[in-house]
Scaffold this motif. Structure first.
Motif, PDB file in Angstrom:
ATOM      1  N   LEU A 456       0.829  -1.206   0.000  1.00 20.96           N
ATOM      2  CA  LEU A 456       0.000   0.000   0.000  1.00 20.96           C
ATOM      3  C   LEU A 456       0.866   1.259   0.000  1.00 20.96           C
ATOM      4  O   LEU A 456       0.521   2.264  -0.637  1.00 20.96           O
ATOM      5  CB  LEU A 456      -0.918  -0.004   1.225  1.00 20.96           C
ATOM      6  CG  LEU A 456      -2.103  -0.983   1.176  1.00 20.96           C
ATOM      7  CD1 LEU A 456      -2.868  -0.960   2.492  1.00 20.96           C
ATOM      8  CD2 LEU A 456      -3.029  -0.652   0.008  1.00 20.96           C
ATOM      9  N   LEU A 457       1.989   1.190   0.710  1.00 17.95           N
ATOM     10  CA  LEU A 457       2.905   2.326   0.725  1.00 17.95           C
ATOM     11  C   LEU A 457       3.636   2.454  -0.604  1.00 17.95           C
ATOM     12  O   LEU A 457       3.829   3.558  -1.124  1.00 17.95           O
ATOM     13  CB  LEU A 457       3.911   2.171   1.875  1.00 17.95           C
ATOM     14  CG  LEU A 457       3.321   2.208   3.296  1.00 17.95           C
ATOM     15  CD1 LEU A 457       4.401   1.872   4.326  1.00 17.95           C
ATOM     16  CD2 LEU A 457       2.703   3.568   3.590  1.00 17.95           C
ATOM     17  N   LEU A 458       4.030   1.306  -1.178  1.00 20.62           N
ATOM     18  CA  LEU A 458       4.813   1.305  -2.405  1.00 20.62           C
ATOM     19  C   LEU A 458       3.988   1.734  -3.619  1.00 20.62           C
ATOM     20  O   LEU A 458       4.495   2.403  -4.520  1.00 20.62           O
ATOM     21  CB  LEU A 458       5.405  -0.085  -2.649  1.00 20.62           C
ATOM     22  CG  LEU A 458       6.385  -0.220  -3.823  1.00 20.62           C
ATOM     23  CD1 LEU A 458       7.682   0.524  -3.514  1.00 20.62           C
ATOM     24  CD2 LEU A 458       6.683  -1.687  -4.113  1.00 20.62           C
ATOM     25  N   ARG A 459       2.707   1.373  -3.629  1.00 15.23           N
ATOM     26  CA  ARG A 459       1.887   1.620  -4.820  1.00 15.23           C
ATOM     27  C   ARG A 459       1.659   3.114  -5.065  1.00 15.23           C
ATOM     28  O   ARG A 459       1.231   3.513  -6.149  1.00 15.23           O
ATOM     29  CB  ARG A 459       0.558   0.867  -4.716  1.00 15.23           C
ATOM     30  CG  ARG A 459      -0.426   1.450  -3.731  1.00 15.23           C
ATOM     31  CD  ARG A 459      -1.545   0.466  -3.442  1.00 15.23           C
ATOM     32  NE  ARG A 459      -2.246   0.057  -4.630  1.00 15.23           N
ATOM     33  CZ  ARG A 459      -3.327   0.662  -5.122  1.00 15.23           C
ATOM     34  NH1 ARG A 459      -3.804   1.721  -4.524  1.00 15.23           N
ATOM     35  NH2 ARG A 459      -3.923   0.206  -6.204  1.00 15.23           N
ATOM     36  N   LYS A 460       1.959   3.950  -4.068  1.00 14.56           N
ATOM     37  CA  LYS A 460       1.841   5.403  -4.246  1.00 14.56           C
ATOM     38  C   LYS A 460       3.021   5.964  -5.037  1.00 14.56           C
ATOM     39  O   LYS A 460       2.977   7.092  -5.520  1.00 14.56           O
ATOM     40  CB  LYS A 460       1.763   6.092  -2.885  1.00 14.56           C
ATOM     41  CG  LYS A 460       0.529   5.708  -2.074  1.00 14.56           C
ATOM     42  CD  LYS A 460       0.556   6.374  -0.702  1.00 14.56           C
ATOM     43  CE  LYS A 460      -0.650   5.934   0.139  1.00 14.56           C
ATOM     44  NZ  LYS A 460      -0.629   6.530   1.502  1.00 14.56           N
ATOM     45  N   ASN A 461       4.072   5.127  -5.166  1.00 11.84           N
ATOM     46  CA  ASN A 461       5.261   5.543  -5.913  1.00 11.84           C
ATOM     47  C   ASN A 461       4.897   5.742  -7.388  1.00 11.84           C
ATOM     48  O   ASN A 461       4.217   4.913  -7.984  1.00 11.84           O
ATOM     49  CB  ASN A 461       6.336   4.449  -5.765  1.00 11.84           C
ATOM     50  CG  ASN A 461       7.647   4.833  -6.409  1.00 11.84           C
ATOM     51  OD1 ASN A 461       7.701   5.023  -7.616  1.00 11.84           O
ATOM     52  ND2 ASN A 461       8.686   4.926  -5.613  1.00 11.84           N
ATOM     53  N   PRO A 462       5.335   6.858  -7.997  1.00 11.71           N
ATOM     54  CA  PRO A 462       5.005   7.111  -9.418  1.00 11.71           C
ATOM     55  C   PRO A 462       5.398   5.963 -10.343  1.00 11.71           C
ATOM     56  O   PRO A 462       4.684   5.657 -11.304  1.00 11.71           O
ATOM     57  CB  PRO A 462       5.810   8.379  -9.735  1.00 11.71           C
ATOM     58  CG  PRO A 462       5.960   9.074  -8.414  1.00 11.71           C
ATOM     59  CD  PRO A 462       6.092   7.973  -7.405  1.00 11.71           C
ATOM     60  N   LYS A 463       6.550   5.312 -10.055  1.00 11.74           N
ATOM     61  CA  LYS A 463       6.980   4.187 -10.897  1.00 11.74           C
ATOM     62  C   LYS A 463       5.970   3.048 -10.833  1.00 11.74           C
ATOM     63  O   LYS A 463       5.650   2.432 -11.859  1.00 11.74           O
ATOM     64  CB  LYS A 463       8.365   3.698 -10.464  1.00 11.74           C
ATOM     65  CG  LYS A 463       8.889   2.553 -11.326  1.00 11.74           C
ATOM     66  CD  LYS A 463      10.292   2.129 -10.913  1.00 11.74           C
ATOM     67  CE  LYS A 463      10.784   0.982 -11.791  1.00 11.74           C
ATOM     68  NZ  LYS A 463      12.155   0.555 -11.431  1.00 11.74           N
ATOM     69  N   HIS A 464       5.448   2.774  -9.643  1.00 11.40           N
ATOM     70  CA  HIS A 464       4.472   1.693  -9.507  1.00 11.40           C
ATOM     71  C   HIS A 464       3.134   2.056 -10.126  1.00 11.40           C
ATOM     72  O   HIS A 464       2.449   1.194 -10.688  1.00 11.40           O
ATOM     73  CB  HIS A 464       4.311   1.319  -8.035  1.00 11.40           C
ATOM     74  CG  HIS A 464       4.975   0.023  -7.699  1.00 11.40           C
ATOM     75  ND1 HIS A 464       4.305  -1.166  -7.642  1.00 11.40           N
ATOM     76  CD2 HIS A 464       6.278  -0.266  -7.466  1.00 11.40           C
ATOM     77  CE1 HIS A 464       5.154  -2.137  -7.357  1.00 11.40           C
ATOM     78  NE2 HIS A 464       6.357  -1.618  -7.240  1.00 11.40           N
ATOM     79  N   GLN A 465       2.769   3.325 -10.041  1.00 15.11           N
ATOM     80  CA  GLN A 465       1.538   3.755 -10.691  1.00 15.11           C
ATOM     81  C   GLN A 465       1.636   3.554 -12.200  1.00 15.11           C
ATOM     82  O   GLN A 465       0.673   3.118 -12.847  1.00 15.11           O
ATOM     83  CB  GLN A 465       1.267   5.216 -10.350  1.00 15.11           C
ATOM     84  CG  GLN A 465       0.912   5.439  -8.879  1.00 15.11           C
ATOM     85  CD  GLN A 465       0.752   6.910  -8.533  1.00 15.11           C
ATOM     86  OE1 GLN A 465       0.992   7.785  -9.364  1.00 15.11           O
ATOM     87  NE2 GLN A 465       0.362   7.184  -7.302  1.00 15.11           N
ATOM     88  N   GLN A 466       2.824   3.835 -12.745  1.00 18.42           N
ATOM     89  CA  GLN A 466       3.047   3.626 -14.174  1.00 18.42           C
ATOM     90  C   GLN A 466       3.033   2.130 -14.505  1.00 18.42           C
ATOM     91  O   GLN A 466       2.497   1.720 -15.546  1.00 18.42           O
ATOM     92  CB  GLN A 466       4.381   4.240 -14.601  1.00 18.42           C
ATOM     93  CG  GLN A 466       4.650   4.169 -16.104  1.00 18.42           C
ATOM     94  CD  GLN A 466       3.609   4.900 -16.906  1.00 18.42           C
ATOM     95  OE1 GLN A 466       3.247   6.038 -16.605  1.00 18.42           O
ATOM     96  NE2 GLN A 466       3.080   4.250 -17.954  1.00 18.42           N
ATOM     97  N   LEU A 467       3.611   1.306 -13.636  1.00 20.10           N
ATOM     98  CA  LEU A 467       3.597  -0.144 -13.841  1.00 20.10           C
ATOM     99  C   LEU A 467       2.170  -0.671 -13.921  1.00 20.10           C
ATOM    100  O   LEU A 467       1.852  -1.518 -14.758  1.00 20.10           O
ATOM    101  CB  LEU A 467       4.348  -0.853 -12.707  1.00 20.10           C
ATOM    102  CG  LEU A 467       5.884  -0.906 -12.779  1.00 20.10           C
ATOM    103  CD1 LEU A 467       6.436  -1.530 -11.516  1.00 20.10           C
ATOM    104  CD2 LEU A 467       6.338  -1.691 -14.002  1.00 20.10           C
ATOM    105  N   ARG A 468       1.313  -0.166 -13.030  1.00 24.09           N
ATOM    106  CA  ARG A 468      -0.080  -0.624 -13.035  1.00 24.09           C
ATOM    107  C   ARG A 468      -0.797  -0.189 -14.304  1.00 24.09           C
ATOM    108  O   ARG A 468      -1.575  -0.944 -14.887  1.00 24.09           O
ATOM    109  CB  ARG A 468      -0.818  -0.110 -11.794  1.00 24.09           C
ATOM    110  CG  ARG A 468      -0.334  -0.736 -10.494  1.00 24.09           C
ATOM    111  CD  ARG A 468      -1.356  -0.571  -9.366  1.00 24.09           C
ATOM    112  NE  ARG A 468      -1.700   0.818  -9.146  1.00 24.09           N
ATOM    113  CZ  ARG A 468      -0.989   1.668  -8.388  1.00 24.09           C
ATOM    114  NH1 ARG A 468       0.134   1.254  -7.820  1.00 24.09           N
ATOM    115  NH2 ARG A 468      -1.392   2.909  -8.214  1.00 24.09           N
ATOM    116  N   ARG A 469      -0.530   1.042 -14.741  1.00 21.86           N
ATOM    117  CA  ARG A 469      -1.151   1.508 -15.988  1.00 21.86           C
ATOM    118  C   ARG A 469      -0.666   0.681 -17.184  1.00 21.86           C
ATOM    119  O   ARG A 469      -1.472   0.297 -18.052  1.00 21.86           O
ATOM    120  CB  ARG A 469      -0.837   3.003 -16.208  1.00 21.86           C
ATOM    121  CG  ARG A 469      -1.611   3.930 -15.292  1.00 21.86           C
ATOM    122  CD  ARG A 469      -1.490   5.378 -15.765  1.00 21.86           C
ATOM    123  NE  ARG A 469      -0.125   5.888 -15.615  1.00 21.86           N
ATOM    124  CZ  ARG A 469       0.319   6.510 -14.525  1.00 21.86           C
ATOM    125  NH1 ARG A 469      -0.487   6.692 -13.489  1.00 21.86           N
ATOM    126  NH2 ARG A 469       1.559   6.959 -14.483  1.00 21.86           N
TER     127      ARG A 469
END
Length: 495
Positions: A456-469
């Motif tokens: 939950l903390l990591l998913r706020k990272n811009p890199k992870h947001q891009q990974l999800r997209r």
């Protein structure tokens, strides 16, 4: 033809060296399939389940074979997959890579700590009873790091010889046992015979239905590590050839090493005479007149525990390396030495293993807590095996062309993954039938809560947001490609 993926390590990023040969992978697969539980824990499974324990090991081995086949097909479907965390993240989403990678790391850390404790407090103490237990524990951890640090080949060679010792011990037991059966060996009024499997203490299912069920929750820990070849995929020479060979040999190994040794043991000594707290291997070698039986078996189980800890420190370092390159762990853990060894990730696992010394110093090494610890490890491994199967089910639906082109298809792939998942549900129920294993079940969710909080903390990272997209876009693209492929395949059939 393998399809390439874009969400794993980049072509220009750090890469592991393919230095493990066919003999390394074959013996790694054997070593992973033969745990310390066979040498020391089989006395307990025999005393609980009776001869039906043979069926227990056969069923577990049969089910896990399909996990391995699913893992093999997925790893070979894209050459960029380094381990099962990679394909879980690519197929199920970034959350799956995070949960699978860190849970697998935790699996082996827990198992490694337990192995170091047992080595120091039981196996070394057998020969050196006066030495403080923290000393051999520290020596073991230092030796494991030293063996793995120079190159991956050091791990491969060490595991090769560890596995050979285990194989030699089992083959020796089977040969000696068969000689005793065919010569009509007698001891305490009992004659060695294969009929002992059916005519003693209530017969083949002498432990009753619940004894048979309890055998599963004890025996499953003996199979942890069977998936090790999957963590070594990125460092395996010619994986398209060597990985299938290693996986396909699993049924034969289970039949020979587990079923063969247990059948011989209970043929020589009636099953109701086995002690849950003593090794049946020691018992048979002693009956055969080997005065050094206890020393021989102690050396073998010491080797087996070292093998397990060695596999643990190797697999955890590679998993943390993979997590780091994908942004799921600090970047420092993605650095490689000149010989392509993830040194920082290796040191992380070694430092965490030092917790075994703390437990030993405070006298926590020998207690029923060991059962709880092994239960937690088993449950986490079941989670990882389940993720492999779920990834395969989704892969079959979303990438039909990749499956059709696969050179290593899962037999019964449309229904067997569901059968194995149902079997895992049965195992979870079996773990509730004993107070100690039930306590382990209660403790396990704490780990998943911690991993969930971390994600939950990591998913706020811009890199992870891009990974999800990127993952969502890839899913949509794959669905369109699957629909087009199936439509074309259907029109070809009509013609």
């Amino acid at each position: 033809m393998a399809h390439e993926s874009t969400d794993t390590a980049s072509e220009n990023g750090p890469e592991l060296q393919r230095a493990l040969s066919n003999r390394h992978i074959q013996l790694l697969a054997i070593g992973g399939a033969i745990g310390t539980g066979l040498f020391m824990g089989s006395g307990k499974t025999i005393s609980v389940a009776g001869p039906s324990v043979i069926l227990v090991y056969m069923v577990i081995g049969f089910m896990l074979y399909f996990v391995m086949r699913a893992m093999g097909e997925l790893l070979l479907s894209r050459s960029s997959y380094r381990n099962f965390s990679d394909f879980a993240g690519d197929i199920l989403g970034p959350w799956a890579a995070f949960f699978t990678g860190w849970t697998y790391w935790f699996c082996w850390i827990v198992t490694g700590v337990a192995d170091v404790i047992v080595i120091a407090s039981v196996y070394v103490t057998f020969w050196l009873p006066l030495i403080p237990t923290w000393i051999p524990a520290l020596v073991v951890i230092a030796a494991l790091i030293a063996l793995n640090l120079p190159s991956v080949r050091g791990f491969g060679e060490t595991e090769f010889w560890f596995a050979l010792i285990k194989i030699a011990a089992i083959v020796l037991l089977i040969v000696i046992g068969l000689v005793m059966v065919f010569t009509g060996f007698e001891h305490d009024g009992a004659r060695a015979s294969f009929l002992n499997l059916f005519n003693v203490g209530g017969g083949f299912f002498g432990g009753g239905l619940m004894g048979f069920i309890m055998g599963f929750q004890i025996a499953v820990f003996a199979f942890v590590g069977i998936e090790l070849v999957g963590t070594a995929a990125a460092e395996t020479k010619n994986p398209e050839h060597n990985l299938p060979r290693a996986v396909n040999a699993i049924p034969v190994r289970v039949l020979l090493f587990y079923v063969g040794s247990l059948a011989v043991l209970m043929s020589v000594v009636p099953w109701d005479r086995f002690d849950a707290d003593n090794s049946p291997f020691v018992m048979l070698f002693s009956l055969a007149g080997l005065g050094a039986a206890a020393h021989i078996v102690n050396m073998v189980v010491l080797t087996s525990a070292m093998s397990s800890a060695n596999s643990g420190i190797y697999s955890t370092s590679r998993m943390v390396f993979g997590l780091s390159t994908d942004g799921n762990a600090p970047k420092a853990f993605s650095k490689l030495t000149r010989r392509q060894v993830p040194r920082n990730a290796l040191f992380l696992s070694g430092v965490v293993l030092l917790s075994a010394i703390v437990l030993l110093v405070f006298g926590l090494g020998e207690s029923k807590g060991f059962t709880i610890v092994t239960t937690i490890s088993s449950l986490c491994f079941i989670f990882v095996w389940s993720i492999i199967l779920i990834s395969y089910i989704v892969y079959r639906r979303r990438r039909p062309q990749a499956h059709d082109e696969s050179i290593f298809k899962v037999p019964g792939g449309t229904f067997m993954p569901w059968v194995v998942l149902a079997f895992f549900v049965f195992l979870l129920w079996a773990f509730t039938q004993d107070p100690d294993t039930l306590m382990g079940m209660y403790a396990t969710p704490i780990w998943f809560a911690l991993v969930g909080l971390g994600y939950l903390l990591l998913r706020k990272n811009p890199k992870h947001q891009q990974l999800r997209r990127d993952h969502e876009e890839r899913i949509a693209q794959e669905k369109r490609e699957a629909a087009a492929y199936l439509a074309a395949a259907g029109s070809r059939k009509v013609r």
